[in-house]
Design a protein around this motif. Structure first.
Motif, PDB file in Angstrom:
ATOM      1  N   VAL A 198       0.732  -1.137  -0.058  1.00  0.00           N
ATOM      2  CA  VAL A 198       0.046  -0.094  -0.021  1.00  0.00           C
ATOM      3  C   VAL A 198       1.067   1.310  -0.104  1.00  0.00           C
ATOM      4  N   LYS A 199       2.060   1.251   0.595  1.00  0.00           N
ATOM      5  CA  LYS A 199       2.827   2.389   0.887  1.00  0.00           C
ATOM      6  C   LYS A 199       3.345   2.651  -0.599  1.00  0.00           C
ATOM      7  N   SER A 200       3.441   2.059  -1.541  1.00  0.00           N
ATOM      8  CA  SER A 200       4.204   2.373  -2.782  1.00  0.00           C
ATOM      9  C   SER A 200       3.185   2.310  -3.858  1.00  0.00           C
ATOM     10  N   ILE A 201       1.903   2.287  -3.690  1.00  0.00           N
ATOM     11  CA  ILE A 201       0.688   2.238  -4.677  1.00  0.00           C
ATOM     12  C   ILE A 201       0.571   3.866  -5.192  1.00  0.00           C
ATOM     13  N   SER A 202       0.305   4.100  -6.542  1.00  0.00           N
ATOM     14  CA  SER A 202       0.208   5.131  -6.948  1.00  0.00           C
ATOM     15  C   SER A 202      -1.322   5.557  -7.121  1.00  0.00           C
ATOM     16  N   LYS A 203      -1.559   6.953  -7.343  1.00  0.00           N
ATOM     17  CA  LYS A 203      -3.050   7.353  -7.647  1.00  0.00           C
ATOM     18  C   LYS A 203      -3.639   6.592  -8.458  1.00  0.00           C
ATOM     19  N   ASP A 204      -3.005   6.769  -9.971  1.00  0.00           N
ATOM     20  CA  ASP A 204      -3.545   5.836 -11.101  1.00  0.00           C
ATOM     21  C   ASP A 204      -3.910   4.424 -10.765  1.00  0.00           C
ATOM     22  N   GLU A 205      -3.129   3.758  -9.927  1.00  0.00           N
ATOM     23  CA  GLU A 205      -3.273   2.414  -9.625  1.00  0.00           C
ATOM     24  C   GLU A 205      -4.631   2.059  -8.423  1.00  0.00           C
ATOM     25  N   VAL A 206      -4.714   3.105  -7.755  1.00  0.00           N
ATOM     26  CA  VAL A 206      -5.911   3.243  -6.988  1.00  0.00           C
ATOM     27  C   VAL A 206      -7.117   3.336  -7.756  1.00  0.00           C
ATOM     28  N   MET A 207      -7.207   4.279  -8.665  1.00  0.00           N
ATOM     29  CA  MET A 207      -8.198   4.820  -9.556  1.00  0.00           C
ATOM     30  C   MET A 207      -8.544   3.582 -10.256  1.00  0.00           C
ATOM     31  N   LYS A 208      -7.558   2.725 -10.855  1.00  0.00           N
ATOM     32  CA  LYS A 208      -7.830   1.683 -11.712  1.00  0.00           C
ATOM     33  C   LYS A 208      -8.412   0.560 -10.880  1.00  0.00           C
ATOM     34  N   ALA A 209      -8.040   0.316  -9.750  1.00  0.00           N
ATOM     35  CA  ALA A 209      -8.408  -0.721  -8.822  1.00  0.00           C
ATOM     36  C   ALA A 209      -9.997  -0.493  -8.549  1.00  0.00           C
ATOM     37  N   GLU A 210     -10.177   0.977  -8.171  1.00  0.00           N
ATOM     38  CA  GLU A 210     -11.572   1.243  -7.851  1.00  0.00           C
ATOM     39  C   GLU A 210     -12.556   1.001  -8.860  1.00  0.00           C
ATOM     40  N   LYS A 211     -12.311   1.057 -10.226  1.00  0.00           N
ATOM     41  CA  LYS A 211     -13.198   0.662 -11.267  1.00  0.00           C
ATOM     42  C   LYS A 211     -13.629  -0.678 -11.139  1.00  0.00           C
ATOM     43  N   GLN A 212     -12.754  -1.725 -10.816  1.00  0.00           N
ATOM     44  CA  GLN A 212     -12.749  -2.991 -10.826  1.00  0.00           C
ATOM     45  C   GLN A 212     -13.636  -3.566  -9.603  1.00  0.00           C
ATOM     46  N   VAL A 213     -13.667  -2.977  -8.708  1.00  0.00           N
ATOM     47  CA  VAL A 213     -14.335  -3.525  -7.620  1.00  0.00           C
ATOM     48  C   VAL A 213     -15.508  -2.758  -6.884  1.00  0.00           C
ATOM     49  N   ILE A 214     -15.558  -1.429  -7.316  1.00  0.00           N
ATOM     50  CA  ILE A 214     -16.806  -0.390  -6.669  1.00  0.00           C
ATOM     51  C   ILE A 214     -17.768  -0.181  -7.803  1.00  0.00           C
ATOM     52  N   VAL A 215     -19.139  -0.179  -7.302  1.00  0.00           N
ATOM     53  CA  VAL A 215     -20.238  -0.042  -8.191  1.00  0.00           C
ATOM     54  C   VAL A 215     -20.042   1.318  -8.870  1.00  0.00           C
ATOM     55  N   GLY A 216     -20.274   1.478 -10.074  1.00  0.00           N
ATOM     56  CA  GLY A 216     -19.919   2.830 -10.833  1.00  0.00           C
ATOM     57  C   GLY A 216     -21.293   3.936 -10.353  1.00  0.00           C
TER      58      GLY A 216
END
Length: 467
Positions: free
Chosen positions: A58-76
């Motif tokens: 988690v410490k090394s995760i980037s903004k873009d990676e979080v946003m990409k992950a969100e699109k795969q697991v959170i209802v839009g």
């Protein structure tokens, strides 16, 4: 197990099974629910390995990676700003890249004491160490103590707790209909209908959604609760005529409309509603979910008008960021409610009520409220001075620290530009109003900086017109 602990899941981008971060783990997951054949002891071992490694990832995760992950697991359902926030203090927020932002959103008017208020943190921590949840099968002291404060400071005699503003309004809907049946036991068709107003917002559950004026919120989910008539906000004559029909169980009105565009009621309007409801037996409900609890410089927004309701709904700032709603009622309304008429598993739990007591005790201090009034006046003054003369600014309105800047164009590009310059603000109305709802603890220096950023970013409105 397979979906939660998928090692190729982008939320753990630095974990690479090829480098043996989790020896022998991936080979034992077939990533299909029917293919998992792990013993309980092996599952415990895998979980321990994942737990040990996750903080590093988690410490090394980037903004873009979080946003990409969100699109795969959170209802839009959310059109989020491209910002990953990780911490906050006072009126400042910090993103995953360490950048600082001045927060004039307060989590949509929730964080009235800002971020990380020490008294709030202590209240939550102390209570969490004692007792967090017991349900409403049992009594708990924080719930009673909070209700006593709300009753002592308002028109109300009783409180019903829930978990959000929309739930508070759902309770008000149910209480209003039950009251009408209770008050007219021999009537075959007691009043069941409701009045709401233009630019209103009362929530997103089916009942409160039916009271919300924006059609694009309601249309995809129709049919919603029937029996709601929308009138123009402030139209006394139309309201009096409809209330006198005897069909109206309750009138829902926001003394100050937040989502709708920062429109304020007049005393004449609220007084006319009060008189008409008294004559017909309808209930008057004030939705103070956004404008209540100090936001206007008054403890309750309706105090500025001197006209009290039968029911008032609260939520956003009450627990300082934890989920809570409250429906305050007179004894007249309470007399119609029996055991089992309504309820909630989570509502009014010890933890959230302890947090709310800490918030309430600070905000209800007259000196605190005076400071909100002072800062609200100062904010409007410097807005008029710095941006009021801009050709795109139609009006600056509101009072206390709920202020709107109405534009003749969409406000979205200004919001984006301000965010890039380190200021977080909101839109309201039809997207043409800049909504400013900062933490109530904000300083005049911080207000100066916020208005300066807005001023410096106004040029983007011209660019939008030219495009």
């Amino acid at each position: 197990m397979s979906s939660v602990f998928n090692l190729s899941n982008p939320i753990f981008p630095t974990i690479d099974h090829r480098h043996h971060c989790f020896p022998n783990v991936k080979s034992q997951f077939a990533f299909g629910r029917s293919s998992i054949h792990l013993s309980n002891s092996r599952i415990t071992e895998v979980r321990a390995q994942l737990t040990d490694t996750i903080p590093v990832a988690v410490k090394s995760i980037s903004k873009d990676e979080v946003m990409k992950a969100e699109k795969q697991v959170i209802v839009g359902t959310y059109g989020r700003a491209p910002l990953v926030l990780t911490s906050g203090k006072g009126c400042k927020l910090y993103d995953i890249e360490g950048r600082e932002y001045l927060d004039l959103t307060s989590g949509i008017a929730v964080n009235a004491l800002g971020h990380g208020d020490p008294d709030w943190v202590k209240a939550v921590t102390d209570q969490a160490n004692l007792l967090a949840h017991v349900s409403n099968i049992y009594y708990s002291l924080p719930q009673v103590n909070l209700a006593e404060r709300l009753v002592a400071s308002s028109f109300a005699d009783r409180v019903f707790f829930s978990n959000s503003g929309t739930e508070a309004n759902e309770a008000a809907i149910k209480f209003a209909r039950k009251f009408q049946r209770f008050s007219h036991p021999n009537k075959t068709d007691p009043a069941t209908e409701f009045i709401s107003f233009s630019n209103s917002f009362h929530g997103r559950t089916i009942g409160s959604l039916a009271l919300t004026s924006k059609e694009h919120y309601r249309t995809p989910f129709e049919p919603v609760m029937p029996g709601v008539t929308f009138l123009n906000y402030g139209d006394i004559k139309a309201a009096q005529e409809l209330i006198s029909s005897g069909k109206i169980a309750a009138v829902f009105v926001e003394p100050i409309q937040g989502e709708g565009g920062i429109y304020s009621a007049t005393k004449d309007f609220l007084q006319a509603l009060r008189v008409a409801c008294d004559k017909s037996g309808s209930l008057l409900v004030y939705d103070e979910v956004q404008c209540g609890l100090g936001r206007t410089g008054y403890l309750w927004a309706h105090e500025a008008y001197g006209v009290t309701p039968d029911i008032m709904t609260l939520a956003k700032p009450l627990a300082g960021g934890l989920p809570i709603g409250a429906t305050l009622v007179t004894e007249k309304v309470n007399s119609a409610i029996n055991n089992g008429d309504h309820g909630s598993t989570f509502a009014g739990g010890p933890l959230v009520c302890a947090a709310a007591i800490a918030v309430f005790d600070k905000i209800s201090d007259p000196r605190f409220l005076e400071s909100v009034t002072k800062k609200g006046n100062y904010l409007k003054e410097i807005l008029e001075e710095k941006v009021g003369g801009n050709s795109h600014v139609k009006e600056i309105r509101g009072f206390g620290l709920i202020v709107g800047i109405e534009l003749d164009v969409s406000a979205s590009k200004l919001v984006d530009a301000c965010r890039e310059s380190g200021l977080l603000i909101l839109t309201a109305g039809k997207g043409d109003v800049v909504r400013l709802v900062p933490p109530l603890i904000i300083s005049e220096d911080e207000l100066d900086r916020a208005v300066e950023i807005i001023y410096e970013c106004l040029h983007v409105l011209d660019e939008k017109v030219s495009n």
